[in-house]
Design an enzyme around this catalytic site. Structure first.
Site, PDB file in Angstrom:
ATOM      1  N   CYS A   1       0.670  -1.128  -0.032  1.00 54.60           N
ATOM      2  CA  CYS A   1       0.033   0.027   0.061  1.00 54.60           C
ATOM      3  C   CYS A   1       0.873   1.311  -0.105  1.00 54.60           C
ATOM      4  O   CYS A   1       2.166   1.158   0.422  1.00 54.60           O
ATOM      5  CB  CYS A   1      -0.858  -0.022   1.051  1.00 54.60           C
ATOM      6  SG  CYS A   1      -2.011  -1.223   1.364  1.00 54.60           S
TER       7      CYS A   1
ATOM      8  N   ARG B   1       3.278   0.053  -5.452  1.00 55.22           N
ATOM      9  CA  ARG B   1       3.109  -0.645  -4.056  1.00 55.22           C
ATOM     10  C   ARG B   1       1.752  -1.344  -4.094  1.00 55.22           C
ATOM     11  O   ARG B   1       1.638  -2.026  -2.816  1.00 55.22           O
ATOM     12  CB  ARG B   1       3.247   0.295  -3.126  1.00 55.22           C
ATOM     13  CG  ARG B   1       4.473   0.904  -3.083  1.00 55.22           C
ATOM     14  CD  ARG B   1       4.617   2.177  -1.983  1.00 55.22           C
ATOM     15  NE  ARG B   1       4.551   1.660  -0.724  1.00 55.22           N
ATOM     16  CZ  ARG B   1       5.607   1.291   0.004  1.00 55.22           C
ATOM     17  NH1 ARG B   1       6.694   1.626  -0.471  1.00 55.22           N
ATOM     18  NH2 ARG B   1       5.512   0.942   1.042  1.00 55.22           N
TER      19      ARG B   1
ATOM     20  N   TRP C   1      -3.074  -2.324  -1.489  1.00 54.90           N
ATOM     21  CA  TRP C   1      -2.679  -3.864  -1.862  1.00 54.90           C
ATOM     22  C   TRP C   1      -3.375  -4.595  -0.675  1.00 54.90           C
ATOM     23  O   TRP C   1      -2.944  -4.457   0.234  1.00 54.90           O
ATOM     24  CB  TRP C   1      -1.123  -4.091  -1.925  1.00 54.90           C
ATOM     25  CG  TRP C   1      -0.828  -5.537  -2.312  1.00 54.90           C
ATOM     26  CD1 TRP C   1      -0.707  -5.802  -3.827  1.00 54.90           C
ATOM     27  CD2 TRP C   1      -0.514  -6.442  -1.451  1.00 54.90           C
ATOM     28  NE1 TRP C   1      -0.356  -7.020  -3.803  1.00 54.90           N
ATOM     29  CE2 TRP C   1      -0.327  -7.648  -2.468  1.00 54.90           C
ATOM     30  CE3 TRP C   1      -0.470  -6.731  -0.254  1.00 54.90           C
ATOM     31  CZ2 TRP C   1       0.015  -8.967  -2.019  1.00 54.90           C
ATOM     32  CZ3 TRP C   1      -0.432  -8.172   0.208  1.00 54.90           C
ATOM     33  CH2 TRP C   1       0.035  -9.004  -0.847  1.00 54.90           C
TER      34      TRP C   1
ATOM     35  N   ASN D   1      -0.850   2.168   5.964  1.00 57.30           N
ATOM     36  CA  ASN D   1       0.105   1.198   5.149  1.00 57.30           C
ATOM     37  C   ASN D   1       0.707   0.138   6.180  1.00 57.30           C
ATOM     38  O   ASN D   1       1.352   0.899   7.234  1.00 57.30           O
ATOM     39  CB  ASN D   1       1.057   1.774   4.546  1.00 57.30           C
ATOM     40  CG  ASN D   1       2.482   0.850   3.845  1.00 57.30           C
ATOM     41  OD1 ASN D   1       1.916  -0.249   3.581  1.00 57.30           O
ATOM     42  ND2 ASN D   1       3.528   1.286   4.052  1.00 57.30           N
ATOM     43  N   GLY D   2       0.367  -0.889   6.025  1.00 55.74           N
ATOM     44  CA  GLY D   2       0.981  -1.906   7.110  1.00 55.74           C
ATOM     45  C   GLY D   2      -0.395  -3.124   7.504  1.00 55.74           C
ATOM     46  O   GLY D   2      -1.175  -3.108   6.958  1.00 55.74           O
TER      47      GLY D   2
ATOM     48  N   GLU E   1      15.253 -17.235 -12.152  1.00 51.40           N
ATOM     49  CA  GLU E   1      15.095 -15.868 -12.368  1.00 51.40           C
ATOM     50  C   GLU E   1      14.346 -15.597 -13.764  1.00 51.40           C
ATOM     51  O   GLU E   1      13.492 -14.870 -13.795  1.00 51.40           O
ATOM     52  CB  GLU E   1      16.333 -14.907 -12.227  1.00 51.40           C
ATOM     53  CG  GLU E   1      16.171 -13.712 -12.407  1.00 51.40           C
ATOM     54  CD  GLU E   1      15.053 -12.640 -11.469  1.00 51.40           C
ATOM     55  OE1 GLU E   1      14.704 -13.444 -10.527  1.00 51.40           O
ATOM     56  OE2 GLU E   1      14.783 -11.770 -11.725  1.00 51.40           O
TER      57      GLU E   1
ATOM     58  N   LYS F   1      10.702 -14.086 -14.091  1.00 50.59           N
ATOM     59  CA  LYS F   1      10.256 -12.852 -14.855  1.00 50.59           C
ATOM     60  C   LYS F   1       9.072 -12.984 -15.764  1.00 50.59           C
ATOM     61  O   LYS F   1       8.170 -12.478 -15.856  1.00 50.59           O
ATOM     62  CB  LYS F   1      11.327 -12.280 -15.725  1.00 50.59           C
ATOM     63  CG  LYS F   1      12.748 -11.774 -15.151  1.00 50.59           C
ATOM     64  CD  LYS F   1      12.395 -10.357 -14.551  1.00 50.59           C
ATOM     65  CE  LYS F   1      11.648 -10.527 -13.268  1.00 50.59           C
ATOM     66  NZ  LYS F   1      12.614 -10.306 -12.055  1.00 50.59           N
TER      67      LYS F   1
ATOM     68  N   GLU G   1       5.746 -13.863 -13.722  1.00 45.34           N
ATOM     69  CA  GLU G   1       5.035 -12.701 -13.109  1.00 45.34           C
ATOM     70  C   GLU G   1       4.497 -11.769 -14.106  1.00 45.34           C
ATOM     71  O   GLU G   1       3.693 -11.100 -13.641  1.00 45.34           O
ATOM     72  CB  GLU G   1       6.053 -12.244 -12.097  1.00 45.34           C
ATOM     73  CG  GLU G   1       7.268 -11.193 -12.667  1.00 45.34           C
ATOM     74  CD  GLU G   1       8.255 -10.736 -11.402  1.00 45.34           C
ATOM     75  OE1 GLU G   1       7.885 -10.497 -10.612  1.00 45.34           O
ATOM     76  OE2 GLU G   1       9.508 -10.714 -11.839  1.00 45.34           O
TER      77      GLU G   1
ATOM     78  N   HIS H   1      14.769 -36.797 -13.216  1.00 44.28           N
ATOM     79  CA  HIS H   1      14.056 -37.228 -11.740  1.00 44.28           C
ATOM     80  C   HIS H   1      12.527 -36.764 -11.583  1.00 44.28           C
ATOM     81  O   HIS H   1      12.046 -36.738 -10.450  1.00 44.28           O
ATOM     82  CB  HIS H   1      14.716 -36.679 -10.578  1.00 44.28           C
ATOM     83  CG  HIS H   1      16.377 -37.126 -10.435  1.00 44.28           C
ATOM     84  ND1 HIS H   1      16.612 -38.428 -10.671  1.00 44.28           N
ATOM     85  CD2 HIS H   1      17.359 -36.551 -10.841  1.00 44.28           C
ATOM     86  CE1 HIS H   1      18.096 -38.667 -10.562  1.00 44.28           C
ATOM     87  NE2 HIS H   1      18.394 -37.203 -10.903  1.00 44.28           N
TER      88      HIS H   1
ATOM     89  N   LYS I   1       5.480  -3.820  -5.533  1.00 45.13           N
ATOM     90  CA  LYS I   1       7.086  -3.638  -5.606  1.00 45.13           C
ATOM     91  C   LYS I   1       7.637  -3.753  -4.330  1.00 45.13           C
ATOM     92  O   LYS I   1       8.699  -4.155  -4.129  1.00 45.13           O
ATOM     93  CB  LYS I   1       7.266  -2.360  -6.202  1.00 45.13           C
ATOM     94  CG  LYS I   1       8.940  -1.902  -6.287  1.00 45.13           C
ATOM     95  CD  LYS I   1       9.241  -2.492  -7.733  1.00 45.13           C
ATOM     96  CE  LYS I   1      10.487  -2.352  -7.800  1.00 45.13           C
ATOM     97  NZ  LYS I   1      11.372  -3.436  -8.879  1.00 45.13           N
TER      98      LYS I   1
HETATM   99  C1  F6R Z   1      10.387 -10.194  -8.951  1.00 43.23           C
HETATM  100  C2  F6R Z   1      10.363  -9.096  -7.627  1.00 43.23           C
HETATM  101  C3  F6R Z   1      10.296  -9.794  -6.310  1.00 43.23           C
HETATM  102  C4  F6R Z   1      11.309  -9.228  -5.380  1.00 43.23           C
HETATM  103  C5  F6R Z   1      11.007  -9.630  -3.862  1.00 43.23           C
HETATM  104  C6  F6R Z   1      11.935  -9.273  -3.003  1.00 43.23           C
HETATM  105  O1  F6R Z   1      10.645  -9.477 -10.059  1.00 43.23           O
HETATM  106  O2  F6R Z   1      10.796  -7.999  -7.793  1.00 43.23           O
HETATM  107  O3  F6R Z   1      10.484 -11.086  -6.430  1.00 43.23           O
HETATM  108  O4  F6R Z   1      12.692  -9.462  -5.603  1.00 43.23           O
HETATM  109  O5  F6R Z   1       9.546  -9.175  -3.627  1.00 43.23           O
HETATM  110  O6  F6R Z   1      12.018  -7.692  -3.032  1.00 43.23           O
HETATM  111  P1  F6R Z   1      13.270  -6.935  -2.403  1.00 43.23           P
HETATM  112  O7  F6R Z   1      14.098  -7.149  -3.287  1.00 43.23           O
HETATM  113  O8  F6R Z   1      12.780  -5.598  -2.263  1.00 43.23           O
HETATM  114  O9  F6R Z   1      13.607  -7.469  -1.195  1.00 43.23           O
END
Ligand code: F6R
Length: 614
Positions: free
Chosen positions: A2, A27, A77, A103-104, A487, A491, A494, A510, A609
């Protein structure tokens, strides 16, 4: 997660709030709302979904808030309660005189709610936030002072919060506070801004005060008064923010993600400045505050992180172990915090986080700190909560990353690990000087190699489009690129919602091999080096099950043309640096598939994010 914003000053407030919320959309974007002090009383406007819906909702109401100069806003969020208008913030008390954005997570909201209901409070939403509105309102009715009411209420609240509060009685006053959630105050001339993050205010001011936990700020156009949780006065300390407003523009790219992918060569150059001058010079990493003696004797490192940062950490483990011979454990923070760990004062704990605010990693860091470990933080946000817990802090300086999918911050985290591993190897003398020199020389030319890949991005787009309509996608790799496979898959899933999975190729037989048939794309990260031949055999095995094989490779081997239906070629590079070179096409594949499918690339569904809830 949020995002919250607040403003008190002389300017028209609604645009400031909505523009600020737009910068915080990363956020969360389940709903949004604002509360504005209008001529006679506070008015609240809310909408479900993205901010554009709130902007629509505001149309036609301009006369009500044309002269308003104070207000608060929220982008949600959803945690407690579905994304509905009723659950959208701001929330109000019974009579509507007090409004609040939060927020929280209020952990004890159930018991607070029960008590408040007994006292006559009527709840309209399913949120944890609404209890705070009622609680502060009750305290206010007892003390008739908004700041004191917030201070008293915060004593009863458990959990994480950043709050902005307004009351009809206080026509030019905002009260804000925080605990375990970010909150920054932007300082202007006869005006103050409050926000969960810098992007919401940087367009207006680069002067800011970061609130510490439990501090309460009272903002009026003329002044900011700050107290601690016990009511003692504190002198606010303003600092100059390092961000440039231009960082928040797409600069002509269709999406922030594409812009951020293109920034990666410069991100690498930036992180090298002042730290690596020439291949035959030592790495300078003054940020590491451990003595050389301690580093020499170190025999255990624990790295904790989440998501993309966890993948960077896995590569960090590989680098530190191979350069320095120190045992490294890597664990997802969300797992680490709920078990008995053996971390102690002899363990170096490294926390990796783009945002520096991820709740699980922050908790893990605090737990290890309490056990006496030295805490080294690798983050893109030197102004974050995690940075403030750090004994050593390596800022990765990738610049603000707006797209929810992490790209440039990942490459920057990898760079931090390369520098750290080289720095420790130099101190420990665990590698031959000639090997170190050759690694450093290669590190310094990585930006040019990435530029070569970006120059041929159309070829990658062409390959990506061939697989845009697939339901599943498998990435395979071995050794140092196993995390690259994870990774790459993360990508893709998501931002395109394709079910993508990364496997260590040796594990295919396996179980996962059962998934393979002529519909399944399998992308093999086939980089020259110690596991090339092994991975080639694993790719043959997959091909024998009719999978649609794609190679991402720096090999010139002509034989590959028979095995793979598509080949993405990248510049040659030493195996140890291949995770950086391989990652760029994988980011582009994910981007082009999501873009082709018309997905919301920068703000994929259900994500945020900055994940500030555990
Ligand atoms: C994927 C992504 C998330 C963050 C994860 C940790 O693209 O961005 O998987 O990597 O939420 O976030 P941070 O790095 O901010 O601790």
């Amino acid at each position: 997660m949020c995002g919250i914003v607040g403003y008190v000053g002389k300017k028209s407030v609604v645009d400031i709030l909505t523009d600020g919320l737009e910068q915080l959309e990363y956020r969360g974007y389940d709903s949004s709302g604002i509360a504005v002090m209008c001529k006679d009383d506070i008015k609240v406007y809310k909408a479900v979904g993205k901010l554009k819906n709130l902007r629509e909702e505001l149309k036609g109401h301009e006369n009500e808030f044309a002269s308003s100069t104070m207000g608060i806003g929220h982008i949600r969020w959803a945690t407690h309660g579905a994304p509905t208008v009723l659950n959208a913030h701001p929330h109000t008390c019974n009579c509507g005189n007090l409004v609040i954005v939060h927020n929280g997570i209020i952990e004890n909201y159930k018991e607070l709610k029960e008590n408040l209901i007994k006292l006559g409070c009527i709840f309209r939403s399913e949120t944890d936030t609404e209890v705070v509105a009622h609680l502060v309102a009750r305290k206010y009715s007892q003390c008739n002072d908004l700041t004191e009411a917030v201070r008293l209420a915060s004593k009863d609240i458990e959990g994480a919060y950043a709050l902005c509060v307004m009351h009809n009685d206080c026509k030019q006053k905002l009260v804000i506070t925080k605990r375990n959630a970010p909150l920054v105050v932007g300082v202007g001339l006869n005006e103050f801004y409050a926000a969960s993050d810098v992007p919401a205010i940087i367009k207006h001011t680069n002067k800011a005060v970061y609130l510490s936990d439990n501090q309460i700020a009272t903002l009026t156009p003329e002044k900011m008064e700050l107290i601690d949780g016990d009511g003692n006065k504190i002198e606010p300390k303003a600092e100059i923010l390092p961000w440039e407003p231009v960082a928040l523009s797409k600069m002509g790219y269709k999406h922030f993600m594409l812009k951020e992918i293109h920034e990666q060569p410069d991100v690498i150059r930036n992180i090298l400045v002042g730290r690596l001058h020439a291949p035959d010079e030592n790495v300078v990493l003054d940020e590491v505050k451990l003595t050389k003696e301690t580093l020499k004797n170190l025999n255990r490192i624990q790295i904790i992180a989440c998501g993309t940062s966890l993948h960077a950490a896995m590569i960090g483990k590989y680098l530190i172990e191979s350069f320095c011979g120190i045992a490294v454990d890597v664990e997802a923070s969300s797992e680490y915090i709920y078990r008995k760990t053996v971390t102690d004062e002899h363990t170096l704990v490294i926390g990796v986080s783009q945002s520096g605010e991820t709740a699980d990693t922050l908790t893990a860091i605090k737990q290890s700190k309490a056990k006496g470990s030295h805490i080294l933080i690798i983050t893109n946000r030197p102004d974050s909560a995690m940075a403030r817990e750090a004994d050593s802090l390596i800022p990765v300086s990738a610049g603000i990353e707006v797209s929810v999918a992490a790209t440039k911050s990942y490459v920057a985290q990898l760079m931090a690990f390369y520098l750290l591993a080289l720095y420790m190897a130099e101190i420990k003398e665990s590698m031959a000087v000639s090997d170190l020199t050759s690694l450093k020389a290669e590190l310094m030319i990585l930006p040019q190699k990435i530029e070569q890949i970006l120059a041929h991005k159309d070829d990658i787009q062409r390959v990506a489009k061939c697989y845009a309509n697939t339901k599943d996608f498998i990435y395979i790799a071995r050794g140092i690129n196993y995390p690259t496979a994870l990774e790459g898959a993360l990508k893709l899933k998501e931002i395109s919602y394709i079910n993508a999975t990364g496997y260590p190729a040796g594990e295919l037989k396996h179980g996962p091999i059962a998934m393979l048939d002529e519909t399944m794309p399998v992308l093999s990260i086939l980089m020259n080096g110690s596991v090339y031949e092994k991975l080639l055999s694993n790719s043959e095995e997959a091909k024998a099950r009719n999978a649609r094989m794609i190679a991402l490779t720096n090999s010139k081997d002509e034989k590959l043309n028979d095995l793979f239906e598509n080949i993405i070629r990248v510049p040659d590079v030493q195996e140890l640096f291949s995770p950086i070179i391989a990652m760029i096409p994988l980011q582009l594949i994910a981007y082009y598939i999501a873009e082709f499918l018309g997905k919301d690339v920068d703000q994929p569904r259900n994500l945020a994010k900055s994940v500030t809830v555990e």
